[in-house]
Design an enzyme around this catalytic site. Structure first.
Site, short mmCIF file in Angstrom:
data_model
loop_
_atom_site.label_atom_id
_atom_site.label_comp_id
_atom_site.label_asym_id
_atom_site.label_seq_id
_atom_site.Cartn_x
_atom_site.Cartn_y
_atom_site.Cartn_z
N SER A 197 -9.10 3.01 2.87
CA SER A 197 -8.09 3.57 2.00
C SER A 197 -7.21 2.53 1.31
CB SER A 197 -7.21 4.53 2.80
OG SER A 197 -6.52 3.86 3.83
N SER B 64 -9.91 1.02 7.06
CA SER B 64 -9.31 1.04 5.73
C SER B 64 -8.83 -0.31 5.21
CB SER B 64 -8.14 2.03 5.71
OG SER B 64 -8.62 3.35 5.79
N LYS C 167 0.84 -1.20 0.00
CA LYS C 167 0.00 0.00 0.00
C LYS C 167 0.87 1.25 0.00
CE LYS C 167 -3.75 2.16 2.68
NZ LYS C 167 -4.66 2.00 3.84
#
Length: 470
Positions: A156, A180, A80
């Protein structure tokens, strides 16, 4: 269909360890899948084939010497874009850092995964500083859901969810400061574990102390093997927990859950839920309780609104993400949400911060009382299925006007109060969109969260990848 129907992470690593597959071959398969599928999804924002092939060659050389590369040997993964991986840039989804140099060090999680033989391929998309429940940035554009390209994979960790859900890679890192990891898991039909705070150490300042690193996977066993690799203390992180003292891979098969107290709540006393999401998750909660032998009740849950509490605590984290003294000159480069948070919290007074901390302390006491009565809290993962890829979240649910955070109101409790929490797929809506059940457990019982996820997986196996990426 998925670009590659991957073996599980455990199976893939064990094949490499037994010389049945070469890590370089596995990495080349993943790189080909990214080349074929990423344009439609915008899941990866940076790919470094040379870095990946070098790491894979090192794994193969270790195997050739008769040594064990580790329990994630040769497993390709995405990182990520909020998390550091040495040799790859970290843009935080922001124009402010898009052209920055490669990171010099790994995060604790990435370092432990690499030490266990896993191979990073590149960085996956995230909204700027992880601030949104969908993935759209000025820096990288819009990321799309492999189940329906018009929908968001969530945020996210949206890029990681899209990459794993489409079969570009078998696993990708995530992080969860307000949902997230679990929101994208719910929106894309994946397993998303938010471990208890401190279980996976994370170096760096945190104003809210809510964010936990983790991964998105297609199976519970993959999540368990990952946690076995990355859990454990780090002396540089004062909140890191002691070694867990259990094997999560064994616990998901062996832990006895008969008689464990559980509570189902559709709304946690404050949320509005899409009727189809409510029906699917309520049925799943009852079925899970029966399969696991849980003592389930549906007594009312009344809590200080976790959404408002979380929103009032999160501004400090964003100030830590931007360089000191850079505000307000950076305002025009920021997304609207990041800019508005900084505008609203600039000059925040100590009494205002104290008020927010009091609200959080009250919620913590209420949640502690709740988990004095039960060991497990079951709820929907999200209040709605995946919404439009470009956003914004819906302003109305079941005819009721709501704020943008109310599309995903259930996950924040686990972040504020540090409880382990996992989302598992329970079915799809009439429009074919995945829906997740959220299993939140009492403090430090990551093993229980994973065990219940595994019981559900055995009871109602789910498709490991999106049926279509078109």
């Amino acid at each position: 269909m998925a670009e590659i129907e991957w073996p599980t992470v455990a199976e893939l690593a064990d094949q490499v360890r037994r010389k049945e597959r070469a890590a370089v071959e596995v990495v080349d398969q993943a790189l080909a899948a990214i080349e074929a599928g990423n344009d439609a999804l915008n899941a990866f924002v940076v790919v470094d084939a040379e870095l990946a092939r070098r790491a894979a060659a090192d794994v193969d050389a270790t195997v050739a010497r008769g040594e064990d590369p580790g329990p994630l040997a040769g497993v390709p993964f995405g990182v990520k874009d909020l998390e550091d991986c040495a040799g790859l840039p970290t843009s935080h989804g922001s124009l402010l850092f898009k052209d920055g140099p490669p990171a010099e060090e790994d995060s604790v999680q990435v370092g432990r995964m690499r030490a266990a033989g896993a191979v990073p391929l590149g960085k996956t998309a995230a909204p700027e500083f992880g601030t949104l429940n969908f993935t759209k940035t000025k820096a990288w554009g819009v990321t799309r859901n492999p189940w329906d390209l018009a929908r968001t994979p969530g945020g996210s960790s949206g890029g990681s969810a899209a990459a794993v859900g489409a079969g570009l890679v078998p696993i990708a890192t995530a992080s969860d400061g307000g949902g997230s990891t679990r929101i994208p898991a719910g929106f894309t039909g994946l397993v998303g574990l938010k471990a208890g705070y401190g279980r996976i150490p994370n170096i760096g300042a945190s104003g809210s102390q809510t964010a936990v690193n983790g991964v998105l996977t297609t199976t519970v066993a993959d999540a368990a093997r990952h946690l076995d690799v990355v859990a454990g203390p780090d002396l540089r992180v004062r909140t890191s927990l002691p070694a867990p003292g259990v094997s999560y891979e064994r616990a998901i098969e062996e832990l006895d859950t008969a008689g464990i107290r559980a509570r189902w709540s559709l709304d946690l006393g404050f949320a509005t839920v899409d009727p189809e999401v409510g029906e699917l998750t309520a049925a799943a909660a009852a079925e899970l309780a029966s399969a696991a032998g849980l003592a389930l009740d549906d007594d009312p849950v009344e809590l200080t609104d976790p959404v408002r509490t979380w929103l009032s605590n999160g501004g400090l984290d964003l100030w830590l993400d931007v360089e000191e003294g850079s505000w307000p000159s950076i305002a025009d480069d920021l997304t609207r949400y990041s800019r508005s948070v900084l505008e609203q919290t600039h000059g925040l007074t100590a009494p205002s911060i104290a008020k927010a901390l009091r609200h959080r302390a009250r919620l913590e006491r209420e949640v502690g009382d709740l988990f004095g009565e039960v060991d497990v809290l079951l709820s929907p993962t999200t209040a709605v299925p995946a919404f439009a890829a470009e956003g914004p979240p819906p302003s109305e649910i079941a005819g009721t006007p709501v704020g943008p955070a109310m599309a995903t109101p259930f996950t924040m409790l686990g972040n504020l109060c540090w409880n382990p929490s996992v989302s598992v797929p329970v079915g799809v809506t009439s429009e074919g969109l995945p829906v997740g059940l959220l299993v939140t457990v009492t403090l430090h019982r990551d093993d229980l969260a994973l065990r219940l996820a595994r019981v559900w997986e055995q009871t109602r196996p789910w498709p490991r990848w999106a049926p279509s990426a078109s």
